[in-house]
Structure formats: structure tokens, C-alpha cells
Design a protein around this motif. Structure first.
Motif, short mmCIF file in Angstrom:
data_model
loop_
_atom_site.label_atom_id
_atom_site.label_comp_id
_atom_site.label_asym_id
_atom_site.label_seq_id
_atom_site.Cartn_x
_atom_site.Cartn_y
_atom_site.Cartn_z
N ARG A 64 -3.54 -69.01 -40.38
CA ARG A 64 -2.72 -69.20 -39.18
C ARG A 64 -1.55 -68.25 -39.19
NH1 ARG A 64 -4.28 -74.42 -40.12
NH2 ARG A 64 -5.11 -75.52 -38.30
N ASP A 95 2.17 -68.22 -37.11
CA ASP A 95 3.04 -68.98 -36.19
C ASP A 95 2.28 -70.15 -35.57
OD1 ASP A 95 5.21 -67.36 -36.72
OD2 ASP A 95 4.64 -65.90 -35.19
N ARG A 142 -0.81 -70.51 -34.89
CA ARG A 142 -2.06 -70.19 -34.20
C ARG A 142 -3.16 -69.88 -35.21
NH1 ARG A 142 -2.43 -65.43 -31.99
NH2 ARG A 142 -0.49 -64.75 -32.93
#
Lengths: 298, 246
Positions: free
Chosen positions: B65, B67, B69
Motif C-alpha cells: 500500500r 498512503d 491505497r
């Protein structure tokens, strides 16, 4: 206790470069002796002299009262064994083939070899198949077999080079128990290592820097006598961590989420206490090593 | 500064009959120095190779991931620098030539390269040895050159496989200072070591033995919880009832 190794004013020169400069020490029979130093400190050169692989440029060296002089190397080699963590056994050969090969290099009498092999395998409690290929052995067992190989010709002194670095704790503990049993039987052990937890097993430690011997004492005495300032463990109590002015410290070093520090002036502790829990700690052997080799507080 | 995360969930890895990893789970994120601690044969290098997608997972999952996402590995790959146990440096090339070579390899522009090179040379204290061939560096200097090459392209994640192996205590301590510096600069640093005494230098440790995770946590807390003085004792208490470690 009598002397096994006696080094008197040893110099080793390679052309204009002096690798070992006026080094003197003794190792007593039945002692575990640690020989430490940074890369390039002259440790390997000294060990090569003690093993009869290199002659001194100046000074005298005695192994078990025999002087190391040109032409006497093979006599010295018969008194010396060597084992390294990194390379002692051939992975593609079986245990028996490795031992046969080591015995042949030493020109051992076959009957004597078979007896010593049996005694040594009994000593480490190994009663498995000797046709097992070394590659398939667990690391701990490999170490013990390598120790047996270094002892096959019944040397009086064994050089161990980082013998248990990276070995599992249980196997490592067992290995050092074997070493202590050897010492109790009168063998002399000479350990060289970069790992201070291995060095802690030594009765005395010699420390080399730039070809010179700069300290020689027991681990406990080295710790006690090297540090003249208190070492502290600092744990942050605020988030985010508020770092103090580094000018307050002789030493300021991250240690996980915490710090190890030596204050320039202990009266400054109160300034730092607002943001850190502060505990006094004892220096480790690594701290001692760095202090002595770098010649700074830590 | 972006935050990256790597999550390893119940990962198994088999090599024919050998179970190298037996259901390991752990989480890494920016801001900490993680140490994967375990003896030879614990599965540390296999774990790294799975994180780097160099091996395929038998069962389980690894997620990446940035941040918050999720990113597929192909998008995450460029953020990772890897320093393997045996480094591929060129014995005949000097420190300066290595840096120039890796600059070209990573496609770093001249201005960024000049800035980064100066910063790294100060950090490693290798600035006086720019012309020395890698083959003539001491063990510690060689490792530092490897680290410099890895840091040159400003990665967000660094995986270092036993970087302190065979390095003397002084170089080792300098190396650790460099790793802490990298963490302060916002790099997620994950390293492996077989040396128990290094565990206490990490922000968080994952103790591994024989393909299993024995414990995860902040070093001091782990020692306090287990009521032991050091990680050798913790290993003896938690796992390794046999001499074997493979």
C-alpha cells in the motif's frame, strides 16, 4: 598453569608496510583466549604466524615451548588445529570423506585416525550415518563435525574463527559447552571474532588496533576499566519524540525506538528528563571495543 | 512524505518436501526499522524473495500500500531497493565509478545525482576513498558502498539481507547509524540478521525460527514480557527445542 603461546615483540612487515608492530602476549594452557580487532588490525597476520603459515619479520614466537623458526613449521602445525564458521567442510562430500581428507592432509596413521575419529564422534554424541553428505546436515551438527575435523590430529591449541556466528541459540549453547569440556581436558582455545557475544565466552581478550596490541584483560575488567563516564538508556515519553540538543552528549546513538547516550556533563540530565525516561546501564563488550579502538568515549 | 505498507498474511512457501515458511504473518510500515531475526535456515531470505516477488507464494498473501491505497506489485517494485547477502559490485570499479554506473542504470538526472552523491558520501564517510576499487575495500566499506548504490535512487522501502554479516563492530555501528538515518528520512527499512545482539537495535523485531514466527514486537517489550535478559534467552524459551536449525 603453563604457557601454550608466547609472543615476544612480534613484528610482521610486507615491504614498507608494518602489519604487526611490537606485539607481545602469552596464552596459558587450558585458557579460552579471545583475539579481537577491526578489519585490517593485524589479527589474521598474527594468527598466520601462530599457525606456522607466515614467519615473523622480527621477534620470537613459541608454541608449546617450541620456537617458531624457518624449517620448524611442520612441527608447529602438528600442535595447531583451525576451525572457521565459514569454511571448514566440503558441502559435497560426506562426513566420512571430509574426515578422511583432513586426516590425509595431516599424514595421519590410519589406525590412529580411526581411533581419534571414533573418540571425537563419541565426544559430540554423534552416532548417525557417516555417509551423510555435509550439505544435508543441520548447521549446528555441521559446526560440531567441523570441530571434530580440527581436532583429528590431536592439536594442543585450536584456533576458532567466528565459530558460532549465525548459529541457532540452542546449537550455539551446546557448542560452547563442548569447548568448555575441551578446555577442561587441557586444550587451549584461541578465538577470533567480530561478535561480542562469542567474545564473552573468553577468559581473557586481546584487542588489536592498527597492528598494535592495545588492551589485554578479562571481559569483566575491560568493561569496568574502560569507561570513566556513565552510559544511559533513554526512552522517549512524548509523542512525537522531542530530540534534545546533541551538543549535550559525547555519545548519542539510536537504539531501536530508544537511545544510548553519554552526557558531556551529568548535570544536564535534568534538561533531558522532561522528555525521556533515563536509566543507567552498563557498557557492553561492543561499547568497550569501540571505545578502545576508536579512542573516543564510545 | 508518503507512507508505504507491506502486509504478509499467513504465507506458506514449500520447496518440494521442504516447508520453508509455515504460515507467517507480519506488517511493515514507514517510520520504523524492522529486524527479521533468526538463525540460518529460519526462512528470512525466502521471506524477502517472496516480498520482492522473486518467488511465488504457495498459499497466503502479500499486499502493498501507499498512503492507504493498495498497489499491485508491479507498481510497487520501483519503490523498493534490495541489498542481497552477496552483493553484485564490480571489484575493478572504484566507488566513484559504481555511483556513476548506478546513476545511469536508474536514470537519475545530473542535478539530483550530484546532491544525492554528496549526501551519501558524507553519511558513509567514504568521500576519501572515491578512487578505491571495490575489490580493495574492507568488509565494512564494501557493505556501505552497496548501501549507497541502493539509496542512490531514493527508494521508499529498503530490504537488506544480513547486511552486517562479517563486518567488524565499528563498521557495524556506523552501518546501523546509516539505517536509522534512512528511517528518519522516511524510508521503510527491513533487514535480516542472524545475530541476536542486533535485535535490540531495531524499532520492531520479527523473531523467526524454522519457518515460523516466534514473536513480533518492540525489542524491550518482548524481553520484558518474556522475563529474559536477551534474545538468545528468548529464543531458547520460545522455540528451538532442538539442536537442528537446517
Amino acid at each position: 598453569m603453563s604457557t601454550m603461546v608466547d609472543v615476544r615483540h612480534l613484528f610482521v612487515r610486507f615491504g614498507d608496510f608494518t602489519a604487526v608492530r611490537d606485539v607481545s602476549f602469552t596464552v596459558e594452557k587450558g585458557e579460552i583466549f579471545g583475539f579481537l580487532g577491526a578489519n585490517g588490525a593485524g589479527k589474521t597476520t598474527t594468527i598466520r604466524v601462530l599457525c606456522g603459515l607466515l614467519l615473523a619479520s622480527e621477534g620470537r614466537v613459541f608454541i608449546d615451548n617450541e620456537e617458531l623458526i624457518a624449517g620448524h613449521e611442520s612441527l608447529i602445525k602438528s600442535k595447531v588445529g583451525y576451525m572457521s564458521q565459514h569454511f571448514t567442510l566440503y558441502d559435497d562430500l560426506s562426513i566420512r570423506e571430509n574426515m578422511d581428507f583432513a586426516a590425509s592432509l595431516r599424514h595421519m596413521n590410519h589406525a590412529e585416525y580411526l581411533k581419534n575419529r571414533r573418540d571425537l564422534l563419541d565426544f559430540i554424541g554423534f552416532n548417525e550415518d557417516l555417509t551423510k553428505v555435509v550439505r544435508d546436515l543441520p548447521t549446528g551438527i555441521k559446526q560440531e563435525i567441523a570441530l571434530c575435523v580440527s581436532l583429528l590430529h590431536q592439536p594442543k591449541i585450536v584456533f576458532l574463527d567466528e565459530p558460532t556466528a549465525g548459529v541457532a541459540p540452542v546449537a550455539r549453547h551446546r557448542f560452547w559447552e563442548l569447548i568448555k569440556k575441551l578446555v577442561a581436558q587441557g586444550k587451549t582455545i584461541f578465538v577470533t571474532t567480530h561478535y561480542m557475544d562469542e567474545a564473552e565466552n573468553c577468559g581473557r581478550i586481546a584487542l588489536m588496533r592498527s597492528g598494535e596490541l592495545i588492551a589485554l584483560d578479562s571481559p569483566a575488567n575491560l568493561k569496568q576499566n574502560t569507561f570513566h563516564k556513565q552510559l544511559y538508556h533513554l526512552s522517549p515519553i512524548t509523542t512525537p519524540v522531542i530530540l534534545p540538543d546533541r551538543n549535550l552528549f559525547d555519545i548519542w546513538e539510536p537504539y531501536g525506538q530508544n537511545y544510548h547516550a553519554v552526557f558531556k556533563n551529568d548535570t544536564d540530565i535534568s534538561i533531558v528528563r522532561k522528555h525521556f525516561n533515563i536509566q543507567k546501564i552498563s557498557p557492553s563488550l561492543e561499547d568497550v571495543f569501540i571505545q578502545l579502538v576508536e579512542g573516543q568515549t564510545r | 512524505m508518503s507512507k508505504v505498507e507491506i502486509t504478509v498474511s499467513n504465507v506458506h512457501k514449500n520447496f518440494k518436501d521442504v516447508q520453508a515458511l509455515k504460515g507467517v504473518s507480519m506488517h511493515f510500515e514507514t517510520g520504523r526499522l524492522y529486524g527479521i531475526i533468526g538463525p540460518a535456515g529460519a526462512g528470512k531470505t525466502t521471506l524477502f524473495r517472496l516480498i520482492l516477488n522473486l518467488l511465488t507464494i504457495t498459499t497466503g498473501q502479500i499486499t502493498y500500500r501507499e498512503d492507504g491505497r493498495p498497489l499491485p506489485f508491479d507498481a510497487f517494485r520501483e519503490k523498493i531497493a534490495y541489498m542481497p547477502q552477496t552483493q553484485s559490485l564490480y571489484a575493478d570499479l572504484s566507488i566513484d565509478e559504481h555511483l556513476a554506473f548506478f546513476k545511469d542504470l536508474y536514470g537519475i538526472n545530473e542535478q539530483e545525482y550530484t546532491r544525492k552523491k554528496k549526501e551519501l558520501l558524507q553519511l558513509t564517510r567514504l568521500d576519501k576513498f572515491l578512487d578505491r576499487p571495490a575489490g580493495k575495500l574492507s568488509g565494512g566499506m564494501y557493505k556501505k558502498l552497496g548501501l549507497m548504490c541502493a539509496l542512490l535512487r531514493s527508494p521508499k522501502v529498503m530490504l537488506l539481507d544480513e547486511p552486517t554479516n562479517g563486518v567488524d563492530p565499528i563498521s557495524r555501528r556506523e552501518f546501523w547509524d546509516m539505517l536509522h538515518e534512512a528511517v528518519e528520512q522516511g524510508i521503510l527499512v527491513i533487514m535480516t540478521t542472524a545475530y541476536m545482539d542486533e535485535a535490540e537495535r531495531c524499532g520492531e523485531v520479527v523473531l523467526m525460527e524454522e519457518g515460523r514466527v516466534l514473536a513480533v514486537g518492540e525489542p524491550k517489550t518482548l524481553l520484558q514480557k518474556a522475563q529474559v535478559n536477551n534474545f538468545d534467552e528468548l529464543f531458547l524459551k520460545r522455540g528451538g527445542s532442538h539442536v537442528d536449525n537446517g
